[in-house]
Scaffold this motif. Structure first.
Motif, PDB file in Angstrom:
ATOM      1  N   GLY A   3      62.395  38.385  33.712  1.00 36.00           N
ATOM      2  CA  GLY A   3      61.105  38.024  33.122  1.00 36.00           C
ATOM      3  C   GLY A   3      60.230  37.253  34.088  1.00 36.00           C
ATOM      4  N   ALA A   4      60.849  36.332  34.844  1.00 30.98           N
ATOM      5  CA  ALA A   4      60.071  35.553  35.808  1.00 30.98           C
ATOM      6  C   ALA A   4      59.507  36.441  36.913  1.00 30.98           C
ATOM      7  N   ILE A   5      60.341  37.343  37.428  1.00 30.20           N
ATOM      8  CA  ILE A   5      59.891  38.228  38.507  1.00 30.20           C
ATOM      9  C   ILE A   5      58.781  39.157  38.026  1.00 30.20           C
ATOM     10  N   ALA A   6      58.843  39.572  36.763  1.00 31.29           N
ATOM     11  CA  ALA A   6      57.853  40.509  36.240  1.00 31.29           C
ATOM     12  C   ALA A   6      56.541  39.836  35.871  1.00 31.29           C
ATOM     13  N   LEU A   7      56.576  38.592  35.405  1.00 32.48           N
ATOM     14  CA  LEU A   7      55.381  37.970  34.822  1.00 32.48           C
ATOM     15  C   LEU A   7      54.759  36.866  35.675  1.00 32.48           C
ATOM     16  N   VAL A   8      55.578  36.054  36.316  1.00 30.30           N
ATOM     17  CA  VAL A   8      55.057  34.874  37.001  1.00 30.30           C
ATOM     18  C   VAL A   8      54.099  35.210  38.145  1.00 30.30           C
ATOM     19  N   PRO A   9      54.311  36.276  38.944  1.00 31.39           N
ATOM     20  CA  PRO A   9      53.341  36.575  40.005  1.00 31.39           C
ATOM     21  C   PRO A   9      51.910  36.754  39.506  1.00 31.39           C
ATOM     22  N   PHE A  10      51.737  37.270  38.309  1.00 32.54           N
ATOM     23  CA  PHE A  10      50.388  37.420  37.765  1.00 32.54           C
ATOM     24  C   PHE A  10      49.770  36.053  37.458  1.00 32.54           C
ATOM     25  N   ALA A  11      50.567  35.141  36.896  1.00 32.41           N
ATOM     26  CA  ALA A  11      50.062  33.800  36.620  1.00 32.41           C
ATOM     27  C   ALA A  11      49.764  33.051  37.905  1.00 32.41           C
ATOM     28  N   SER A  12      50.638  33.193  38.906  1.00 34.04           N
ATOM     29  CA  SER A  12      50.419  32.526  40.194  1.00 34.04           C
ATOM     30  C   SER A  12      49.167  33.056  40.890  1.00 34.04           C
ATOM     31  N   ALA A  13      48.982  34.375  40.841  1.00 34.55           N
ATOM     32  CA  ALA A  13      47.801  34.981  41.463  1.00 34.55           C
ATOM     33  C   ALA A  13      46.527  34.479  40.791  1.00 34.55           C
ATOM     34  N   ALA A  14      46.537  34.359  39.473  1.00 36.52           N
ATOM     35  CA  ALA A  14      45.365  33.854  38.746  1.00 36.52           C
ATOM     36  C   ALA A  14      45.083  32.403  39.143  1.00 36.52           C
ATOM     37  N   ALA A  15      46.130  31.593  39.280  1.00 36.53           N
ATOM     38  CA  ALA A  15      45.939  30.202  39.667  1.00 36.53           C
ATOM     39  C   ALA A  15      45.354  30.084  41.086  1.00 36.53           C
ATOM     40  N   ILE A  16      45.799  30.954  41.980  1.00 39.11           N
ATOM     41  CA  ILE A  16      45.265  30.938  43.347  1.00 39.11           C
ATOM     42  C   ILE A  16      43.794  31.316  43.353  1.00 39.11           C
ATOM     43  N   ARG A  17      43.433  32.327  42.595  1.00 39.05           N
ATOM     44  CA  ARG A  17      42.023  32.735  42.540  1.00 39.05           C
ATOM     45  C   ARG A  17      41.144  31.614  42.024  1.00 39.05           C
ATOM     46  N   ILE A  18      41.639  30.875  41.038  1.00 40.57           N
ATOM     47  CA  ILE A  18      40.867  29.737  40.518  1.00 40.57           C
ATOM     48  C   ILE A  18      40.751  28.638  41.569  1.00 40.57           C
ATOM     49  N   ALA A  19      41.828  28.385  42.306  1.00 41.80           N
ATOM     50  CA  ALA A  19      41.811  27.334  43.319  1.00 41.80           C
ATOM     51  C   ALA A  19      40.878  27.661  44.484  1.00 41.80           C
ATOM     52  N   LEU A  20      40.688  28.940  44.768  1.00 38.16           N
ATOM     53  CA  LEU A  20      39.843  29.347  45.898  1.00 38.16           C
ATOM     54  C   LEU A  20      38.371  29.439  45.538  1.00 38.16           C
ATOM     55  N   LYS A  21      38.057  29.361  44.259  1.00 40.83           N
ATOM     56  CA  LYS A  21      36.643  29.450  43.854  1.00 40.83           C
ATOM     57  C   LYS A  21      35.916  28.137  44.138  1.00 40.83           C
TER      58      LYS A  21
END
Length: 218
Positions: free
Chosen positions: A200-218
């Motif tokens: 579950g972590a491998i399938a779902l967490v990368p999407f949450a991490s990617a969203a957090a990075i996009r927010i941090a770079l804005k």
């Protein structure tokens, strides 16, 4: 993706925050425990599975802040965000690099260091199996905390507070499998739960991490 993986592996080895630091911390914890609880074989055998899992979990925490921090400081993270590769794939590659430099060495070293805790012979293969299944989840979940704190100065403590609650299910099921294996009990249920947490972590967490990075770079 392969080039990014090779680059991250080189950075982890050169910066000193991966392979050597995690193993050194793991060794220190395992060596100090007998001094704290006593050298009695029976007592050490009882706590060995939990100690090995807790030590591996804390060792993984040491290098989490480096997953995105170095790329953020030199501007590489901005380039990766605009590259043709999806940010989710970037996160997955960085989690894999973290596991190869931290989780995998800990998995290989755990049965050897278990000798210092008088780990039961029947539990040794289960330590290897559970760490092999569970440590990828630790690395992937760590990317989420690293992504949330990527732009913060001295975010290491906050990162630990964010990630540790996510690690608890992996710790519980991993230690339970080893305990049951040492006693000759049925291990299918906690082992399946451990595998489900990792999958579950491998399938779902990368999407949450990617969203957090996009927010941090804005």
């Amino acid at each position: 993706m392969i080039r990014l993986l090779i680059r991250d592996l080189r950075l982890a080895l050169r910066s000193g925050g991966g392979f050597g630091l995690g193993l050194a911390f793991f060794l220190i914890v395992v060596v100090l425990v007998p001094f704290g609880v006593g050298p009695e074989t029976g007592r050490l055998q009882a706590i060995a599975p939990g100690v090995l899992w807790v030590a591996a979990l804390l060792a993984c925490l040491l290098s989490l802040d480096r997953i995105f921090a170095l790329d953020f400081e030199d501007g590489s993270l901005d380039l990766l965000a605009t590259a043709p590769m999806p940010m989710e794939a970037v996160v997955a590659v960085k989690a894999l690099a973290h596991w190869l430099t931290t989780g995998l060495p800990l998995t290989v070293a755990a049965p050897v260091l278990g000798v210092l805790l008088h780990l039961d012979a029947a539990a040794t293969p289960w330590v290897l199996i559970t760490l092999a299944i569970g440590t990828p989840a630790l690395s992937v979940m760590g990317t989420f905390g690293a992504a949330l704190t990527v732009g913060l100065k001295r975010g290491g403590l906050l990162l630990s507070l964010l990630v540790l609650p996510l690690y608890i299910p992996t710790l519980i099921f991993g230690a339970e499998v080893v305990r049951r294996g040492a006693q000759g009990l049925e291990v299918a249920t906690p082992l399946l739960m451990l595998g489900a947490v990792s999958a579950g972590a491998i399938a779902l967490v990368p999407f949450a991490s990617a969203a957090a990075i996009r927010i941090a770079l804005k």
